[in-house]
Motif scaffolding. Sequence first.
Motif, short mmCIF file in Angstrom:
data_model
loop_
_atom_site.label_atom_id
_atom_site.label_comp_id
_atom_site.label_asym_id
_atom_site.label_seq_id
_atom_site.Cartn_x
_atom_site.Cartn_y
_atom_site.Cartn_z
N LEU A 136 2.51 -0.70 -51.65
CA LEU A 136 2.15 -0.21 -50.32
C LEU A 136 0.64 -0.08 -50.21
O LEU A 136 -0.01 0.53 -51.08
N ARG A 168 0.97 2.07 -45.34
CA ARG A 168 1.60 1.46 -44.17
C ARG A 168 2.03 0.02 -44.37
O ARG A 168 3.07 -0.38 -43.85
N TYR A 169 1.26 -0.75 -45.16
CA TYR A 169 1.51 -2.19 -45.25
C TYR A 169 2.13 -2.52 -46.61
O TYR A 169 1.50 -2.38 -47.66
N ARG A 170 3.38 -3.00 -46.59
CA ARG A 170 4.14 -3.30 -47.80
C ARG A 170 3.98 -4.78 -48.15
O ARG A 170 4.29 -5.67 -47.36
N GLU A 210 4.72 -6.27 -44.57
CA GLU A 210 5.47 -5.61 -43.51
C GLU A 210 4.72 -4.37 -43.05
O GLU A 210 4.36 -3.51 -43.86
N ASP A 211 4.45 -4.33 -41.77
CA ASP A 211 3.84 -3.13 -41.17
C ASP A 211 4.98 -2.15 -40.92
O ASP A 211 5.75 -2.29 -39.95
N GLU A 212 5.10 -1.17 -41.81
CA GLU A 212 6.24 -0.26 -41.73
C GLU A 212 6.14 0.69 -40.55
O GLU A 212 7.15 1.28 -40.12
N LEU A 213 4.95 0.86 -39.99
CA LEU A 213 4.81 1.72 -38.84
C LEU A 213 5.34 1.06 -37.58
O LEU A 213 6.07 1.68 -36.78
N GLY A 244 7.06 -1.99 -37.69
CA GLY A 244 8.23 -2.80 -37.99
C GLY A 244 8.03 -4.27 -37.71
O GLY A 244 8.89 -4.90 -37.09
N ARG A 245 6.94 -4.84 -38.16
CA ARG A 245 6.66 -6.26 -37.95
C ARG A 245 5.96 -6.83 -39.17
O ARG A 245 5.38 -6.11 -39.97
N HIS A 246 6.03 -8.15 -39.30
CA HIS A 246 5.33 -8.83 -40.38
C HIS A 246 3.94 -9.23 -39.91
O HIS A 246 3.76 -9.75 -38.80
#
Length: 529
Positions: free
Chosen positions: A13, A17-19, A36-39, A41-43
């Motif tokens: 991570l 925020r960014y996985r 993946e931008d977990e905040l 929900g997009r790549h």
Amino acid sequence: MWDGAAADGPGRLIAGRYRLLEQIGRGGMGTVWRVEDELLGRHVALKKVHFPPHLGEDERATLHERTRREARSAARITHRNVVVVHDVVEDAGLPCIVMEYVPSRTLGDVLKNDGPVDPGEAARIGRAMIAALRAAHAAGVLHRDVKPANVLLGADGRVVLTDFGIAIASGTSTLTRTGELVGSIDYCAPERVKGAPPGPAGDLWALGATLYQAVEGRPPFRRSTPIETAYAIVADPLEPPRHGGPLAPLITQLLAKEPEDRPTAEAVQARLRESARPHTPAPDPAERAARTEPAAPGPDRPGTAATALLSPGAGEDTTARGRTGRRTVAWAAVAAVLAVAALGGTYLALHDSGRSAASSAPSPSTSASKTTEPPVPKGYRLVEEKAFGLAFPVPDGWTRKKLEDDAEGVAYIDPTGMASLRIAALDFASTDPLQRWKDDEARSIKQGKLPGYRQLRMQSTTYQQRPAAIWEFTWQGRARQWRAVDLGFGKPGGTEYAIYLSAPAADWDRYKPVFDHVRDGFRLPGQAR
């Protein structure tokens, strides 16, 4: 090993925020991941800049500033063909740029794995690239590293210019040390290699180099070493693109040595729009293999010139264009190459990583290529000027005239005395034939030798694998208007040749074929007789 590189891996991570999901690219300045931008929900894509371990604190600070500049520069550009920047974060002291994720392959990967593309596809890619550059330049941003590795070819057909990592905004400092060259050497314009400040024309030269590689499979001036490549960019003539089709003249003009000789971005976009067509697959391996065959010899192509003599027909209005002094081989280029050699390599990507063996080989030499003896046209005879080692066709009935200065060459006059063909062979060719014409033009006008002068064309070209330039113009004599065409060519430091024809403008259609036949049948020393 680059700082922080070993710790990266899928699942990690970044900035809370960014996985990290998978590594999708790596270059001399950083690694690019699909994340993946977990905040939201997009790549997205994340570029993590790597610092060489030997950098001092001041150099690290400079790289940090460059990264922030990349984000700011790219954020200033709103265009479909420019990658969108979303965020800038830090990870373990390393700057990271979060940007739009474009499912794609780079043009560099396509050329490496699939081979060259056809001219139509190159035009489609080039059209998107010039649109992106126009948008960047309009926003006051120079890219400075346009190359195949920075062109994304989306799965949906979209073309995106990315990696503004060394972009520069107009009016800002260059953030480079004295003598430091930023960018990939294969795509650095001649003026940048020589140390001049970057400008929009440099991006256009790099576009030309990218299109050349797209259709030929190799950069236009690549040699065995970076030093030789840098020298070739500045001093060597361009080997004309053999597979560019209708794009070849534009590519040649984009790769002009002088920035002012390149077409404008608007003109480039218009010409690419005419040539672009829907996407087509790259040629199959058998077709690509055929592209390695040597080019057949041909007449002069759009490109560069040397020097010749100006004279109307023998019967009227004698005028002469002054001769300029010969210039030595580009010593500035030598100094620039030595400067490149002295670089530590911190910021200079000398070649794209992972290029194919075929593309990394130096360009084939043309000196050993075989030439086919051109036929002598009907109504012409082959004359040999042994003092100069030349042979060329001359119309039957045209008589030889010895010039006052033997070093100036020879002339052949038609039976009416109105048309004149002149051949010059002078020592020590100029390094820039086009500039030679420009200087001669300015001096002749200033000295009043060309009353009523009008330039019809003046452009760089190549002739028999030599840098050349062609100049066509008219001027007013006492009784009639005259027209002339002058083709000059030669290798820098060697012999400079010129083929010049003048005749009454009213009869130009009748006399112009003489120039064409002489040009096509001109045989230099050592060529077949």
